[in-house]
Design a protein around this motif. Sequence first.
Motif, mmCIF file in Angstrom:
data_model
loop_
_atom_site.group_PDB
_atom_site.id
_atom_site.type_symbol
_atom_site.label_atom_id
_atom_site.label_comp_id
_atom_site.label_asym_id
_atom_site.label_seq_id
_atom_site.Cartn_x
_atom_site.Cartn_y
_atom_site.Cartn_z
ATOM 1 N N PRO A 269 0.799 -1.234 0.000
ATOM 2 C CA PRO A 269 0.000 0.000 0.000
ATOM 3 C C PRO A 269 0.829 1.281 0.000
ATOM 4 N N ARG A 270 2.083 1.198 0.412
ATOM 5 C CA ARG A 270 2.942 2.379 0.346
ATOM 6 C C ARG A 270 3.464 2.598 -1.069
ATOM 7 N N ARG A 271 3.675 1.488 -1.767
ATOM 8 C CA ARG A 271 4.331 1.567 -3.081
ATOM 9 C C ARG A 271 3.362 1.715 -4.239
ATOM 10 N N GLU A 272 2.109 1.235 -4.049
ATOM 11 C CA GLU A 272 1.197 1.137 -5.185
ATOM 12 C C GLU A 272 -0.144 1.796 -4.877
ATOM 13 N N ILE A 273 -0.732 2.429 -5.907
ATOM 14 C CA ILE A 273 -2.129 2.814 -5.852
ATOM 15 C C ILE A 273 -2.911 1.806 -6.680
ATOM 16 N N GLY A 274 -4.231 1.761 -6.486
ATOM 17 C CA GLY A 274 -5.052 0.819 -7.244
ATOM 18 C C GLY A 274 -4.775 -0.623 -6.897
ATOM 19 N N SER A 275 -4.368 -0.881 -5.646
ATOM 20 C CA SER A 275 -4.098 -2.250 -5.199
ATOM 21 C C SER A 275 -5.040 -2.615 -4.069
ATOM 22 N N LYS A 276 -5.531 -3.838 -4.099
ATOM 23 C CA LYS A 276 -6.372 -4.323 -2.999
ATOM 24 C C LYS A 276 -5.549 -4.712 -1.780
ATOM 25 N N ALA A 277 -4.235 -4.765 -1.926
ATOM 26 C CA ALA A 277 -3.381 -4.998 -0.760
ATOM 27 C C ALA A 277 -3.327 -3.679 0.005
ATOM 28 N N ASN A 278 -4.355 -3.424 0.802
ATOM 29 C CA ASN A 278 -4.481 -2.129 1.466
ATOM 30 C C ASN A 278 -4.798 -2.304 2.944
ATOM 31 N N HIS A 279 -4.912 -1.177 3.654
ATOM 32 C CA HIS A 279 -5.090 -1.258 5.109
ATOM 33 C C HIS A 279 -6.427 -1.873 5.490
ATOM 34 N N VAL A 280 -7.441 -1.776 4.625
ATOM 35 C CA VAL A 280 -8.751 -2.362 4.945
ATOM 36 C C VAL A 280 -8.626 -3.880 5.043
ATOM 37 N N ARG A 281 -7.963 -4.476 4.075
ATOM 38 C CA ARG A 281 -7.839 -5.939 4.093
ATOM 39 C C ARG A 281 -6.897 -6.424 5.186
ATOM 40 N N ILE A 282 -5.868 -5.641 5.479
ATOM 41 C CA ILE A 282 -4.990 -6.019 6.590
ATOM 42 C C ILE A 282 -5.786 -6.005 7.895
ATOM 43 N N TRP A 283 -6.610 -4.977 8.072
ATOM 44 C CA TRP A 283 -7.487 -4.939 9.246
ATOM 45 C C TRP A 283 -8.412 -6.152 9.267
ATOM 46 N N GLU A 375 -17.858 4.259 -7.790
ATOM 47 C CA GLU A 375 -17.992 3.767 -6.415
ATOM 48 C C GLU A 375 -19.158 2.804 -6.301
ATOM 49 N N MET A 376 -20.303 3.168 -6.864
ATOM 50 C CA MET A 376 -21.472 2.309 -6.743
ATOM 51 C C MET A 376 -21.306 1.029 -7.546
ATOM 52 N N ALA A 377 -20.646 1.120 -8.698
ATOM 53 C CA ALA A 377 -20.404 -0.094 -9.485
ATOM 54 C C ALA A 377 -19.559 -1.076 -8.689
ATOM 55 N N GLY A 378 -18.563 -0.560 -7.982
ATOM 56 C CA GLY A 378 -17.737 -1.429 -7.151
ATOM 57 C C GLY A 378 -18.521 -2.032 -6.005
ATOM 58 N N PHE A 379 -19.370 -1.235 -5.358
ATOM 59 C CA PHE A 379 -20.197 -1.749 -4.269
ATOM 60 C C PHE A 379 -21.051 -2.926 -4.737
ATOM 61 N N LEU A 380 -21.710 -2.782 -5.865
ATOM 62 C CA LEU A 380 -22.596 -3.844 -6.337
ATOM 63 C C LEU A 380 -21.795 -5.087 -6.692
ATOM 64 N N LEU A 381 -20.693 -4.921 -7.400
ATOM 65 C CA LEU A 381 -19.872 -6.060 -7.794
ATOM 66 C C LEU A 381 -19.388 -6.830 -6.567
ATOM 67 N N HIS A 382 -19.066 -6.112 -5.500
ATOM 68 C CA HIS A 382 -18.543 -6.744 -4.289
ATOM 69 C C HIS A 382 -19.642 -7.003 -3.259
ATOM 70 N N TYR A 383 -20.856 -7.125 -3.733
ATOM 71 C CA TYR A 383 -22.001 -7.516 -2.904
ATOM 72 C C TYR A 383 -22.174 -6.595 -1.691
ATOM 73 N N ASP A 384 -22.132 -5.282 -1.993
ATOM 74 C CA ASP A 384 -22.482 -4.268 -1.003
ATOM 75 C C ASP A 384 -21.501 -4.188 0.155
ATOM 76 N N CYS A 385 -20.212 -4.389 -0.096
ATOM 77 C CA CYS A 385 -19.250 -4.291 1.001
ATOM 78 C C CYS A 385 -18.086 -3.384 0.614
ATOM 79 N N ARG A 386 -17.326 -2.993 1.608
ATOM 80 C CA ARG A 386 -16.279 -2.000 1.421
ATOM 81 C C ARG A 386 -15.015 -2.566 0.811
ATOM 82 N N GLU A 524 -11.810 -11.982 -0.710
ATOM 83 C CA GLU A 524 -11.245 -10.648 -0.851
ATOM 84 C C GLU A 524 -10.110 -10.341 0.118
ATOM 85 N N PHE A 525 -10.147 -10.891 1.335
ATOM 86 C CA PHE A 525 -9.175 -10.463 2.329
ATOM 87 C C PHE A 525 -7.803 -11.103 2.110
ATOM 88 N N LEU A 526 -7.787 -12.346 1.627
ATOM 89 C CA LEU A 526 -6.505 -12.997 1.336
ATOM 90 C C LEU A 526 -6.069 -12.826 -0.115
#
Length: 770
Positions: A269-283, A375-386, A524-526
């Motif tokens: 997350p420090r090196r890349e933008i547009g990556s799912k390896a982010n603080h939300v998934r680490i949490w 944002e909304m397209a992403g919400f729907l694709l990911h079944y209403d989650c962050r 999504e988390f792993l």
Amino acid sequence: MSTAFVKVATGLTVFEHEPIEGPVVWLDSPQAVLDFVAGPDVASTIVLARGGTTTFLTPALSAGVKGVLTLQGAPESHLGILTREYGIPCLMSVAFTEGVTSARGETIPPDGAIVRVDVSTSPEGSVQIREADRNYEPSAGAAEPDPAAAEQAAQLAVLMASYRGEIADGPAGDRQLRNRLRSGVLTNTAENIRRDLRPDELDEFGAYTGWNLWDLIKTRQTEGESGLIPRQEYETVAFVQQWASYARWIELITERIGVDGVIDLGGIPRREIGSKANHVRIWALAACPMIGRGIAATLGHDVGPDAARNANTIVQFARQLQYGLWGEGAGYVSGREYTCRTLDPAWLARFADEEHRLDDQDELAAFRAFNAASEMAGFLLHYDCRAALCDTGPYPLPDGGFVLVRDHFLYETAHEWTGGYAGLPYAVTQAMFFRPDTPVTITINDIATTFAEPKNYLKYLSGAVVYARDRWDTPISDLRRLDFPEMAQIVKQCNAAMLELYGQIAALPWDERVRNGVKVYDREFLLPFARSAGMWDEMMAAGFGDFTPLTEAVYPALTSGSGEAQQVLGAVFLLGHGLVPESGLGAPPQVGPEAFASLHRIALRGMVPDDLPDTDTLLDAELVDRIAGGHLMLTDRGRARHTELLDAERAGLDLDALGAVYERFLSLNTKFKAVATRAAGGAAEDRPEHLDEVAKLVERAQGVVARSAEHLPRLAQYGDALGAALTRAEAGQWEWVLAPQLDSVHTVWMHLHEDYLQTLGRDREAEGSY
């Protein structure tokens, strides 16, 4: 026809906007939503839905309705966030006092009635209905109050007030827990992330995670029912699945790349933008499986023979990722004062170099439309989650402004229902600029929810730069900057993809929707870390995602629709079941008699400026709270400790002798009150006479104080303080006689009187000595 309107409801304002007016339509099923958006009057209609989740109203929002009302939910919900991004006025948790009755017994206005929605005030707004449309049966009105529901609401309010009745929310709560939980596990170090954790460390990590979850729930509050996606059901099942399965896969990843490799993944997350390896998934990797353990235990299931090993494996993997992201220190954003500055500084320099100013209102509107649609397209694709987005920041700029950075995830091929999104980028990233004179403050939590004041913060946006990452592994060097024509094309693609996917989801059996939701959370988390380790395809081939026996065992209870999922989540999220150990949340550090002077000062005055020499010690011991205006007040614990220390002091005093001296003060007090009353209402020319009277009383009071100090030396300070205030008054500063905001003669006199009363254990009202 009458144009008069009658107020029929109140609700929670999502963001302030001028009042709107139009026909209302009730949407209570996905098919009703689809039929509505296929009709001719979308843009002029105010829609009313049951719940506050985003995805249920996806087609209506993207089609551009005039306004949104919901019976459930809160402004911090996903729907609240999206209506702000779209700029659609919204009122949530609306309670109607009259109207027609829905199929489930809710009171709502009739379809087609003209309503006026006033969201110009916060926190509450209102709904009025046109008098001519009140043609429903007179008996149709709000249901009789339900005593059980009222009691439940009262209980919920208590649970939301403080965690387990002990710990505050926000930075104050983080501080409280860090001073109670003393194993050191809340501070990641090079040493403690590489070894097995002790039982007390695991217990304390679970206790803090329980508070952190409550803090997230408290700030976001409830969203209500979706009608499209059964999120509570799939979340609860997925949490258990993660608890029962993740340790196996984490061990494989760690075996393959080593702890240093895991730490390096945490640095993505420090090196890349547009990556799912982010603080939300680490949490989520740390918190969600632990929630699953709590859910399974609350349902009465055995959480497994290797529960301690599972917990250690999961928690340490997450903490190693945290260490890669933050280095030493707190691993959760809640421990970093709710700022999430993950990106390396080089990114900020690049954003600043490539910023596009949004001075043109049409361009600002186009950017906001792009932000909302993606944002909304992403919400729907990911079944209403962050999992669909990630906000980081605020990043300060040299000019005093700041940048908020937002990733939206779109074409995710890991999910088999993504086909309609083909052609969209994997992710789009927006760096959003706010100038130093902008009246906006931002905080971000562990699940990347941005809280802003004012809530409609995007209207203050001054510039932006937008990037596309076409695939998850697109090299950073191949990022594309998006111009407005391509952003407009992405909006069209998102709207078409959402409408197609919405119809597909609506056609699925309920059970399949639950199982798809479980797939999202479980994967999504792993997913981003396994992908970067080169192991995702291998893990899928080896059975990643197959339900464990424990998952199968809890599935019927959590998906039956009986409300058990909600009850279990309440027990775990609000009370920490399965997270907080039996020993509880620990105790705050104790303070000795040295704290008495500060505690007594606050007890005498009610509140004091935050300038005490031992403020931090008192805060850590939970004896004081900071309040608005930079002042300190005693907590219940502080009042109790003050009483203990005062009682200890009183035990060594000759109270009868001190009381006799106090009687002399009372005789002076009557005279001083009379002089003070005359001086407060007197003319300026009378001030010398009043000041002379005050001076004589001060001189006599100083004698009484000196006698009192023979019994209790700390009272001597009042003689000095009275003299200092009198000196300033005699030098021509009249305000030092009576001003309450200064340590004037009157202020010091009042504090002296209160000190006598508290020390002697006297009651002012009974004594009549005001």
